[in-house]
Design a protein around this motif. Sequence first.
Motif, PDB file in Angstrom:
ATOM      1  N   ARG A 237      92.372  54.099  78.846  1.00 40.60           N
ATOM      2  CA  ARG A 237      92.595  52.676  78.499  1.00 40.60           C
ATOM      3  C   ARG A 237      93.984  52.473  77.888  1.00 40.60           C
ATOM      4  O   ARG A 237      94.698  51.517  78.213  1.00 40.60           O
ATOM      5  N   SER A 238      94.381  53.414  76.993  1.00 42.27           N
ATOM      6  CA  SER A 238      95.675  53.264  76.336  1.00 42.27           C
ATOM      7  C   SER A 238      96.826  53.353  77.336  1.00 42.27           C
ATOM      8  O   SER A 238      97.757  52.525  77.320  1.00 42.27           O
TER       9      SER A 238
ATOM     10  N   PHE B  27      96.880  50.207  79.704  1.00 45.96           N
ATOM     11  CA  PHE B  27      97.367  48.980  79.072  1.00 45.96           C
ATOM     12  C   PHE B  27      98.853  49.082  78.729  1.00 45.96           C
ATOM     13  O   PHE B  27      99.611  48.109  78.868  1.00 45.96           O
TER      14      PHE B  27
ATOM     15  N   VAL C 293      94.748  41.496  74.773  1.00 46.78           N
ATOM     16  CA  VAL C 293      93.728  42.505  74.476  1.00 46.78           C
ATOM     17  C   VAL C 293      92.355  41.940  74.796  1.00 46.78           C
ATOM     18  O   VAL C 293      92.043  40.802  74.446  1.00 46.78           O
ATOM     19  N   SER C 294      91.525  42.712  75.429  1.00 40.59           N
ATOM     20  CA  SER C 294      90.168  42.281  75.796  1.00 40.59           C
ATOM     21  C   SER C 294      89.334  42.075  74.534  1.00 40.59           C
ATOM     22  O   SER C 294      89.456  42.804  73.549  1.00 40.59           O
TER      23      SER C 294
ATOM     24  N   GLN D 143      86.352  42.690  74.279  1.00 41.57           N
ATOM     25  CA  GLN D 143      85.352  43.765  74.198  1.00 41.57           C
ATOM     26  C   GLN D 143      85.976  45.119  73.798  1.00 41.57           C
ATOM     27  O   GLN D 143      85.288  46.122  73.771  1.00 41.57           O
ATOM     28  N   GLU D 144      87.269  45.072  73.520  1.00 40.02           N
ATOM     29  CA  GLU D 144      87.936  46.312  73.129  1.00 40.02           C
ATOM     30  C   GLU D 144      87.472  46.724  71.731  1.00 40.02           C
ATOM     31  O   GLU D 144      87.595  45.945  70.771  1.00 40.02           O
ATOM     32  N   TYR D 145      86.917  47.951  71.605  1.00 40.18           N
ATOM     33  CA  TYR D 145      86.392  48.415  70.321  1.00 40.18           C
ATOM     34  C   TYR D 145      87.397  49.280  69.576  1.00 40.18           C
ATOM     35  O   TYR D 145      87.202  49.599  68.414  1.00 40.18           O
TER      36      TYR D 145
ATOM     37  N   ILE E 287      94.039  48.657  67.814  1.00 41.23           N
ATOM     38  CA  ILE E 287      95.335  48.718  68.502  1.00 41.23           C
ATOM     39  C   ILE E 287      96.423  48.368  67.498  1.00 41.23           C
ATOM     40  O   ILE E 287      96.327  47.368  66.771  1.00 41.23           O
TER      41      ILE E 287
ATOM     42  N   SER F 272      95.570  44.950  65.923  1.00 39.55           N
ATOM     43  CA  SER F 272      94.696  44.093  66.723  1.00 39.55           C
ATOM     44  C   SER F 272      93.924  43.103  65.869  1.00 39.55           C
ATOM     45  O   SER F 272      93.307  42.179  66.412  1.00 39.55           O
TER      46      SER F 272
ATOM     47  N   TYR G 242      96.344  53.437  70.112  1.00 38.62           N
ATOM     48  CA  TYR G 242      94.900  53.164  70.173  1.00 38.62           C
ATOM     49  C   TYR G 242      94.197  54.140  69.216  1.00 38.62           C
ATOM     50  O   TYR G 242      94.426  55.346  69.277  1.00 38.62           O
TER      51      TYR G 242
END
Length: 471
Positions: free
Chosen positions: A46-47, A50, A74-75, A77-79, A82, A95, A150
């Motif tokens: 993911r990192s 993106f 940023v989504s 749903q991103e847990y 960031i 984030s 991340y």
Amino acid sequence: MKGIRSRLVFYFGMILLLIVLLLEGLFYWAVHTYYFGTATEALETRSTTFTNFINKYATGYRLKDKARYILENVSSQEYAKIEVLDLNGKVILNSYGFQTGELVQTSDVMEAIRGQKGLFVGRTPQSRERVIAVSNPLTFGSEYVGVLRYTISAEPLYQAVNRIALYGLGVGAGVVLLAFALSLLMAKRIVDPIEDLTNAAKQMAEGNFTARAPKRYDDEVGTLADTFNYMAAEIGKNEKLKNDFISSVSHELRTPLTSIKGWGETLLSGGLEEPEETMLGLEVISKETDRLIGLVEELLDFSKFQSGEMKLSRELLDLREILDDMHVQFAIRAQEKQIDFQLALPSAPLTVMGDRNRLKQVFVNLLDNAFKFTPKGGTISVTATASEGRLTVTVADSGEGIHPNDLPHVTEKFFKGRSKLSGSGLGLAICKEIIQLHKGGFLVNSKQGHGTSIMVELPLALGPEENFPAS
């Protein structure tokens, strides 16, 4: 740990414990690698994806503009947490929308500042929380201007791994306990029969020759129990024979000693004034003394056989001479008992390599037994034949014979038959030993009420052709 049981349990248990610990370590490593490897791989994917997107589609943005652009894209749903950092490791924006100004100098950030992807798994310097962090460089044109980081907490992963490890540890502990239980059972199966053997041996040492070891299992220890029981039976039988022998010898010794003592006192009290009574007494004393000498000689011969000290003085001799001497020696006894004493010998020499005195001892003993058990008016015969290099001498009588149950044992040491005329129980055993020392054979045949025949077989010193030339 002096006992076999404790050593078996300890060593078997320790081996299994080490195996379980090794397997537990491998299991923990595998679970840890799987969980953290999966989480790290997902975070890196993911990192990197993106970061590449930002570097491609926000090329004209300065670092602060890139940071705002990143937060906007940023989504939801991103847990992962960031963060955007400058080249000094200072947090520009995260984030959550905060400009913390925190200085981060972990290994992943240092790698990203140098233009490479960085990975960090460890504790944060401030909160000491265990985290997994992946950092990638942000570019402006062809230059590195910052870092996109991340971060996820590794605490849930550690908790999951530790929980699974605890489950595995519980299973391992159960396996170890089961292994110890099985080792106890196995040790019991091995040690209990040995303890039975030990107890039986102790009882035998205390004089209980009826003690036996139970056979629990059909294995090597079971075979040992069978062997021990066989040995115990043989020892018990020999002990009984020995006791019977001692009783018999005591009786055999007491009888002539009583006669000698009685006649000695009679002669002393009579003052040797009556010649006939004196001669009769002296004859009885002489006969009983010879009888005692015979018993003592049998005991001495038996002792020599037992210790392996019996030596033969071998020489070439014609066995016919010994048998002729025996015929002359027992002729008077045959006349006294009115027994038909026959001797049948071949005309050719019966040459053997043997001990003259020992062979004479054998035939004296055999003939003495024959006369002892043959009633008045009976028959005793001695025949000799030679064939194929072997000489066979048969001493047969028409006496009372041997009971069928006694026949297999008459040549055993200390064995006394059912007849009241049985002697010390050593005569035939010694005869058999002497013949075997001459590499010969000794066979007893008998039918109760019809007499007994004993065959002595010896190797001829010369071939049958030389002993029996063609006529």
